[in-house]
Design a protein around this motif. Sequence first.
Motif, PDB file in Angstrom:
ATOM      1  N   GLY A 112       0.729  -1.267  -0.049  1.00 30.57           N
ATOM      2  CA  GLY A 112       0.123   0.180  -0.014  1.00 30.57           C
ATOM      3  C   GLY A 112       0.739   1.218  -0.087  1.00 30.57           C
ATOM      4  O   GLY A 112       0.410   2.329   0.497  1.00 30.57           O
ATOM      5  N   LEU A 113       1.982   1.161  -0.717  1.00 31.39           N
ATOM      6  CA  LEU A 113       2.906   2.203  -0.514  1.00 31.39           C
ATOM      7  C   LEU A 113       2.980   3.032  -1.897  1.00 31.39           C
ATOM      8  O   LEU A 113       2.844   2.242  -2.978  1.00 31.39           O
ATOM      9  CB  LEU A 113       4.228   1.961  -0.230  1.00 31.39           C
ATOM     10  N   PRO A 114       3.620   4.284  -2.135  1.00 28.44           N
ATOM     11  CA  PRO A 114       3.557   4.669  -3.374  1.00 28.44           C
ATOM     12  C   PRO A 114       4.743   4.071  -4.321  1.00 28.44           C
ATOM     13  O   PRO A 114       5.704   3.421  -3.480  1.00 28.44           O
ATOM     14  CB  PRO A 114       3.919   6.321  -3.097  1.00 28.44           C
ATOM     15  N   LYS A 115       4.922   4.482  -5.429  1.00 26.87           N
ATOM     16  CA  LYS A 115       5.900   3.793  -6.202  1.00 26.87           C
ATOM     17  C   LYS A 115       7.360   4.388  -5.665  1.00 26.87           C
ATOM     18  O   LYS A 115       7.619   5.412  -5.465  1.00 26.87           O
ATOM     19  CB  LYS A 115       5.554   4.359  -7.664  1.00 26.87           C
ATOM     20  N   PRO A 116       8.348   3.333  -5.628  1.00 24.72           N
ATOM     21  CA  PRO A 116       9.651   3.829  -5.383  1.00 24.72           C
ATOM     22  C   PRO A 116      10.390   4.399  -6.433  1.00 24.72           C
ATOM     23  O   PRO A 116       9.959   4.127  -7.416  1.00 24.72           O
ATOM     24  CB  PRO A 116      10.449   2.284  -5.074  1.00 24.72           C
ATOM     25  N   PHE A 117      10.985   5.412  -6.071  1.00 18.94           N
ATOM     26  CA  PHE A 117      11.717   6.320  -7.232  1.00 18.94           C
ATOM     27  C   PHE A 117      13.154   6.262  -7.092  1.00 18.94           C
ATOM     28  O   PHE A 117      13.766   5.724  -6.317  1.00 18.94           O
ATOM     29  CB  PHE A 117      11.090   7.534  -7.293  1.00 18.94           C
ATOM     30  N   GLY A 118      13.767   6.510  -7.974  1.00 18.26           N
ATOM     31  CA  GLY A 118      15.497   6.450  -8.095  1.00 18.26           C
ATOM     32  C   GLY A 118      15.650   5.579  -9.103  1.00 18.26           C
ATOM     33  O   GLY A 118      15.082   4.889 -10.022  1.00 18.26           O
ATOM     34  N   LYS A 119      17.204   5.483  -9.132  1.00 18.21           N
ATOM     35  CA  LYS A 119      17.830   4.554 -10.125  1.00 18.21           C
ATOM     36  C   LYS A 119      17.273   3.306 -10.134  1.00 18.21           C
ATOM     37  O   LYS A 119      17.139   2.474  -8.994  1.00 18.21           O
ATOM     38  CB  LYS A 119      19.213   4.575  -9.657  1.00 18.21           C
ATOM     39  N   GLY A 120      16.884   2.852 -11.233  1.00 17.61           N
ATOM     40  CA  GLY A 120      16.376   1.317 -11.327  1.00 17.61           C
ATOM     41  C   GLY A 120      15.032   0.937 -10.761  1.00 17.61           C
ATOM     42  O   GLY A 120      14.931  -0.050 -10.508  1.00 17.61           O
ATOM     43  N   GLY A 121      14.348   2.007 -10.389  1.00 15.79           N
ATOM     44  CA  GLY A 121      13.072   1.975  -9.681  1.00 15.79           C
ATOM     45  C   GLY A 121      12.976   1.865  -8.231  1.00 15.79           C
ATOM     46  O   GLY A 121      12.129   1.529  -7.835  1.00 15.79           O
ATOM     47  N   TYR A 122      14.050   2.082  -7.624  1.00 11.60           N
ATOM     48  CA  TYR A 122      14.297   1.843  -6.384  1.00 11.60           C
ATOM     49  C   TYR A 122      13.631   2.828  -5.639  1.00 11.60           C
ATOM     50  O   TYR A 122      13.820   4.016  -5.764  1.00 11.60           O
ATOM     51  CB  TYR A 122      15.809   1.900  -5.780  1.00 11.60           C
TER      52      TYR A 122
END
Length: 110
Positions: free
Chosen positions: A100-110
């Motif tokens: 139930g968390l927002p999409k991870p952001f950053g390099k490689g989708g982290y």
Amino acid sequence: MGYVLNGEELEVDDEDFLTEPNFSDEIVPIIAEAEGIKLTDDHWTVIRFMRERYQEDGHTPNFRNMVAMLEEQDDSIDWKKKLYELFPKQPNRQSAKVAGLPKPFGKGGY
């Protein structure tokens, strides 16, 4: 698509991640079903872990850190292998979504 919890449609992004975190345990089975995941105790262990990391750090860990932190908690499990069994579509992203968390952001989708 969106998810409906207690009659309320929750806002999602273009990849069906919630736009705002939802820490209700009631949302987890709804998202898991949409992802084709049948929840087990091991899923819940990872979901709780991801929620704790998000609440403490403001984001979820990348996969490498996720494996290392879970191994610190329980080194009797091969977490790298286990995470791919539990969340076969990029474990750190899919576990964050199901938690139930927002999409991870950053390099490689982290």
